[in-house]
Scaffold this motif. Structure first.
Motif, PDB file in Angstrom:
ATOM      1  N   GLU A  77       0.974  -1.168   0.096  1.00 20.51           N
ATOM      2  CA  GLU A  77       0.111   0.166   0.004  1.00 20.51           C
ATOM      3  C   GLU A  77       0.813   1.244   0.087  1.00 20.51           C
ATOM      4  OE1 GLU A  77      -2.887  -0.254   3.332  1.00 20.51           O
ATOM      5  OE2 GLU A  77      -3.604  -2.128   2.494  1.00 20.51           O
ATOM      6  N   LEU A  78       1.931   1.108   0.813  1.00 20.76           N
ATOM      7  CA  LEU A  78       2.810   2.347   0.845  1.00 20.76           C
ATOM      8  C   LEU A  78       3.490   2.672  -0.514  1.00 20.76           C
ATOM      9  CD1 LEU A  78       4.933   1.966   4.122  1.00 20.76           C
ATOM     10  CD2 LEU A  78       3.112   3.713   3.518  1.00 20.76           C
ATOM     11  N   ASN A  79       3.875   1.523  -1.177  1.00 18.42           N
ATOM     12  CA  ASN A  79       4.596   1.630  -2.502  1.00 18.42           C
ATOM     13  C   ASN A  79       3.329   2.242  -3.655  1.00 18.42           C
ATOM     14  OD1 ASN A  79       7.068   0.819  -1.589  1.00 18.42           O
ATOM     15  ND2 ASN A  79       6.596  -1.377  -2.289  1.00 18.42           N
ATOM     16  N   ASN A  80       2.344   1.798  -3.405  1.00 20.50           N
ATOM     17  CA  ASN A  80       1.313   1.996  -4.228  1.00 20.50           C
ATOM     18  C   ASN A  80       1.004   3.575  -4.269  1.00 20.50           C
ATOM     19  OD1 ASN A  80       1.005  -0.432  -5.400  1.00 20.50           O
ATOM     20  ND2 ASN A  80      -0.317  -0.964  -4.126  1.00 20.50           N
ATOM     21  N   VAL A  81       0.900   4.126  -3.022  1.00 23.47           N
ATOM     22  CA  VAL A  81       0.585   5.683  -2.981  1.00 23.47           C
ATOM     23  C   VAL A  81       1.663   6.451  -3.001  1.00 23.47           C
ATOM     24  CG1 VAL A  81      -1.488   5.087  -1.336  1.00 23.47           C
ATOM     25  CG2 VAL A  81       0.765   5.675  -0.263  1.00 23.47           C
ATOM     26  N   GLU A  82       3.088   5.884  -3.260  1.00 21.32           N
ATOM     27  CA  GLU A  82       4.177   6.800  -2.995  1.00 21.32           C
ATOM     28  C   GLU A  82       4.267   7.642  -4.317  1.00 21.32           C
ATOM     29  OE1 GLU A  82       8.905   6.434  -2.981  1.00 21.32           O
ATOM     30  OE2 GLU A  82       7.710   4.692  -2.252  1.00 21.32           O
ATOM     31  N   PRO A  83       3.802   7.257  -5.584  1.00 20.96           N
ATOM     32  CA  PRO A  83       3.694   7.891  -6.773  1.00 20.96           C
ATOM     33  C   PRO A  83       2.839   9.167  -6.622  1.00 20.96           C
ATOM     34  CG  PRO A  83       3.807   5.647  -7.221  1.00 20.96           C
ATOM     35  CD  PRO A  83       3.613   6.008  -5.895  1.00 20.96           C
ATOM     36  N   GLU A  84       1.542   8.827  -5.976  1.00 20.95           N
ATOM     37  CA  GLU A  84       0.491   9.876  -5.804  1.00 20.95           C
ATOM     38  C   GLU A  84       1.141  11.002  -4.877  1.00 20.95           C
ATOM     39  OE1 GLU A  84      -2.948  11.845  -6.271  1.00 20.95           O
ATOM     40  OE2 GLU A  84      -2.267  10.174  -7.528  1.00 20.95           O
ATOM     41  N   VAL A  85       1.953  10.517  -3.767  1.00 20.67           N
ATOM     42  CA  VAL A  85       2.264  11.479  -2.936  1.00 20.67           C
ATOM     43  C   VAL A  85       3.174  12.326  -3.694  1.00 20.67           C
ATOM     44  CG1 VAL A  85       3.960  11.740  -0.824  1.00 20.67           C
ATOM     45  CG2 VAL A  85       1.887  10.023  -0.886  1.00 20.67           C
ATOM     46  N   GLN A  86       4.275  11.547  -4.427  1.00 21.74           N
ATOM     47  CA  GLN A  86       5.307  12.561  -5.045  1.00 21.74           C
ATOM     48  C   GLN A  86       4.565  13.563  -5.975  1.00 21.74           C
ATOM     49  OE1 GLN A  86       7.641   9.634  -6.786  1.00 21.74           O
ATOM     50  NE2 GLN A  86       8.945   9.364  -4.925  1.00 21.74           N
ATOM     51  N   LYS A  87       3.496  13.016  -6.782  1.00 25.56           N
ATOM     52  CA  LYS A  87       2.896  14.014  -7.779  1.00 25.56           C
ATOM     53  C   LYS A  87       2.398  15.148  -6.866  1.00 25.56           C
ATOM     54  CE  LYS A  87      -1.218  13.912 -10.479  1.00 25.56           C
ATOM     55  NZ  LYS A  87      -2.746  13.425 -10.578  1.00 25.56           N
ATOM     56  N   LEU A  88       1.427  14.986  -5.693  1.00 24.85           N
ATOM     57  CA  LEU A  88       0.841  16.035  -4.782  1.00 24.85           C
ATOM     58  C   LEU A  88       2.149  16.763  -4.666  1.00 24.85           C
ATOM     59  CD1 LEU A  88      -1.789  14.088  -2.948  1.00 24.85           C
ATOM     60  CD2 LEU A  88      -2.028  15.523  -4.911  1.00 24.85           C
ATOM     61  N   GLN A  89       3.074  16.461  -4.108  1.00 34.05           N
ATOM     62  CA  GLN A  89       4.128  17.246  -3.657  1.00 34.05           C
ATOM     63  C   GLN A  89       4.606  18.205  -4.770  1.00 34.05           C
ATOM     64  OE1 GLN A  89       6.906  14.293  -2.107  1.00 34.05           O
ATOM     65  NE2 GLN A  89       6.396  14.654   0.007  1.00 34.05           N
ATOM     66  N   LYS A  90       4.665  17.742  -5.891  1.00 37.75           N
ATOM     67  CA  LYS A  90       5.194  18.392  -7.102  1.00 37.75           C
ATOM     68  C   LYS A  90       4.163  19.505  -7.437  1.00 37.75           C
ATOM     69  CE  LYS A  90       6.383  18.127 -12.099  1.00 37.75           C
ATOM     70  NZ  LYS A  90       5.983  17.515 -13.110  1.00 37.75           N
ATOM     71  N   GLU A  91       2.748  19.263  -7.283  1.00 38.68           N
ATOM     72  CA  GLU A  91       1.747  20.103  -7.762  1.00 38.68           C
ATOM     73  C   GLU A  91       1.856  21.236  -6.389  1.00 38.68           C
ATOM     74  OE1 GLU A  91      -2.078  18.066  -7.965  1.00 38.68           O
ATOM     75  OE2 GLU A  91      -1.371  17.089  -9.611  1.00 38.68           O
ATOM     76  N   LEU A  92       2.084  20.818  -5.148  1.00 36.01           N
ATOM     77  CA  LEU A  92       2.288  21.888  -4.155  1.00 36.01           C
ATOM     78  C   LEU A  92       3.407  22.609  -4.482  1.00 36.01           C
ATOM     79  CD1 LEU A  92       1.369  22.859  -1.450  1.00 36.01           C
ATOM     80  CD2 LEU A  92       2.825  21.236  -0.272  1.00 36.01           C
ATOM     81  N   GLN A  93       4.458  22.164  -4.849  1.00 33.25           N
ATOM     82  CA  GLN A  93       5.848  23.021  -5.067  1.00 33.25           C
ATOM     83  C   GLN A  93       5.372  23.749  -6.190  1.00 33.25           C
ATOM     84  OE1 GLN A  93       8.420  23.290  -3.067  1.00 33.25           O
ATOM     85  NE2 GLN A  93       8.948  25.088  -4.014  1.00 33.25           N
ATOM     86  N   GLU A  94       5.014  23.601  -7.246  1.00 35.75           N
ATOM     87  CA  GLU A  94       4.265  24.417  -8.495  1.00 35.75           C
ATOM     88  C   GLU A  94       3.615  25.748  -7.824  1.00 35.75           C
ATOM     89  OE1 GLU A  94       2.999  21.830 -11.241  1.00 35.75           O
ATOM     90  OE2 GLU A  94       4.995  20.921 -11.696  1.00 35.75           O
ATOM     91  N   GLU A  95       2.438  25.240  -7.133  1.00 39.82           N
ATOM     92  CA  GLU A  95       1.703  26.198  -6.468  1.00 39.82           C
ATOM     93  C   GLU A  95       2.231  27.330  -5.596  1.00 39.82           C
ATOM     94  OE1 GLU A  95      -1.741  26.809  -7.151  1.00 39.82           O
ATOM     95  OE2 GLU A  95      -1.398  25.273  -8.648  1.00 39.82           O
ATOM     96  N   ILE A  96       3.248  26.569  -4.661  1.00 37.56           N
ATOM     97  CA  ILE A  96       3.938  27.675  -3.844  1.00 37.56           C
ATOM     98  C   ILE A  96       4.912  28.418  -5.015  1.00 37.56           C
ATOM     99  CG2 ILE A  96       5.864  27.867  -2.313  1.00 37.56           C
ATOM    100  CD1 ILE A  96       4.808  25.103  -1.032  1.00 37.56           C
ATOM    101  N   ASP A  97       5.603  27.979  -5.894  1.00 29.23           N
ATOM    102  CA  ASP A  97       6.367  28.877  -6.799  1.00 29.23           C
ATOM    103  C   ASP A  97       5.478  29.669  -7.228  1.00 29.23           C
ATOM    104  OD1 ASP A  97       8.380  27.303  -5.945  1.00 29.23           O
ATOM    105  OD2 ASP A  97       8.498  26.036  -7.933  1.00 29.23           O
ATOM    106  N   LEU A  98       4.498  29.521  -7.890  1.00 26.96           N
ATOM    107  CA  LEU A  98       3.503  30.533  -8.551  1.00 26.96           C
ATOM    108  C   LEU A  98       2.965  31.606  -7.534  1.00 26.96           C
ATOM    109  CD1 LEU A  98       1.437  31.201 -11.056  1.00 26.96           C
ATOM    110  CD2 LEU A  98      -0.026  29.885 -10.279  1.00 26.96           C
ATOM    111  N   HIS A  99       2.580  31.063  -6.261  1.00 26.83           N
ATOM    112  CA  HIS A  99       2.161  31.954  -5.394  1.00 26.83           C
ATOM    113  C   HIS A  99       3.250  33.331  -5.150  1.00 26.83           C
ATOM    114  CE1 HIS A  99       0.812  33.777  -1.745  1.00 26.83           C
ATOM    115  NE2 HIS A  99       1.863  33.787  -0.959  1.00 26.83           N
ATOM    116  N   PHE A 100       4.492  32.699  -4.959  1.00 30.10           N
ATOM    117  CA  PHE A 100       5.706  33.680  -4.878  1.00 30.10           C
ATOM    118  C   PHE A 100       5.870  34.589  -6.033  1.00 30.10           C
ATOM    119  CE2 PHE A 100       7.109  30.674  -1.203  1.00 30.10           C
ATOM    120  CZ  PHE A 100       6.654  31.602  -0.316  1.00 30.10           C
ATOM    121  N   ALA A 101       5.666  34.019  -7.308  1.00 23.97           N
ATOM    122  CA  ALA A 101       6.192  34.685  -8.410  1.00 23.97           C
ATOM    123  C   ALA A 101       4.813  35.627  -8.475  1.00 23.97           C
ATOM    124  CB  ALA A 101       5.962  33.645  -9.748  1.00 23.97           C
ATOM    125  N   LEU A 102       3.566  35.588  -8.265  1.00 26.82           N
ATOM    126  CA  LEU A 102       2.826  36.247  -8.327  1.00 26.82           C
ATOM    127  C   LEU A 102       2.888  37.441  -7.479  1.00 26.82           C
ATOM    128  CD1 LEU A 102      -0.534  34.247  -9.151  1.00 26.82           C
ATOM    129  CD2 LEU A 102       0.525  35.749 -10.626  1.00 26.82           C
TER     130      LEU A 102
END
Length: 135
Positions: A52-77
Motif C-alpha cells: 500500500e505504501l509503494n502504491n501511494v508513493e507515486p501519488e504523494v510525489q505527484k501531489l508534492q510536485k503540484e504543491l511546489q508548483e503552486e508555492i512557486d506560482l504564489h511567490f512569483a505572483l
C-alpha cells in the motif's frame, strides 16, 4: 483494518490459550500451529502495508510536485504584484499564461484609472476657471 483485527484476535487467543496448552504435552502441537498462524498473519499484514505504501508513493510525489508548483506560482505572483514597476516580461517563465493575462489586464486598468484621475483633475480645474470667469 481487518488484518489488524485478525492479529489482535490471534494475539489474544495466544495469550489466553498458551498457559492451558503448555500444561499438556499433547497440546504443544496446537500451540505451535497458533504461533505459525500468528506469524503468517503478521507477515501478510506487514507485506500488504508495504505494498500500500509503494502504491501511494507515486501519488504523494505527484501531489508534492503540484504543491511546489503552486508555492512557486504564489511567490512569483506576489513578487510581480509587489513590484508594480517591474514589467511582466521580466519573469514570464515563472507565471502561467492565464496569470500573465490577468496581471496585464490589471496593469492596463491601473493606467486607465490614472488617466481618468488626471482627466478628472483637469475637468475640476476647468470648472473652477469657468466659475471664476462668471463672477
Amino acid at each position: 483494518m481487518v488484518e489488524y483485527q485478525n492479529i489482535l484476535g490471534l494475539l489474544e487467543a495466544h495469550v489466553e490459550l498458551q498457559p492451558l496448552l503448555l500444561k499438556s504435552h499433547d497440546r504443544l502441537k496446537d500451540l505451535l500451529f497458533l504461533d505459525i498462524a500468528l506469524d503468517s498473519t503478521v507477515r501478510t499484514t506487514v507485506e500488504r502495508g508495504y505494498e500500500e505504501l509503494n502504491n501511494v508513493e507515486p501519488e504523494v510525489q505527484k501531489l508534492q510536485k503540484e504543491l511546489q508548483e503552486e508555492i512557486d506560482l504564489h511567490f512569483a505572483l506576489a513578487n510581480t504584484v509587489a513590484q508594480t514597476s517591474t514589467p511582466l516580461s521580466d519573469s514570464p517563465s515563472q507565471i502561467p499564461t492565464k496569470a500573465q493575462e490577468l496581471l496585464s489586464n490589471k496593469d492596463v486598468l491601473e493606467i486607465t484609472v490614472l488617466k481618468l484621475e488626471e482627466e478628472l483633475i483637469a475637468l475640476h480645474f476647468l470648472l473652477s476657471q469657468e466659475r471664476n470667469e462668471r463672477m
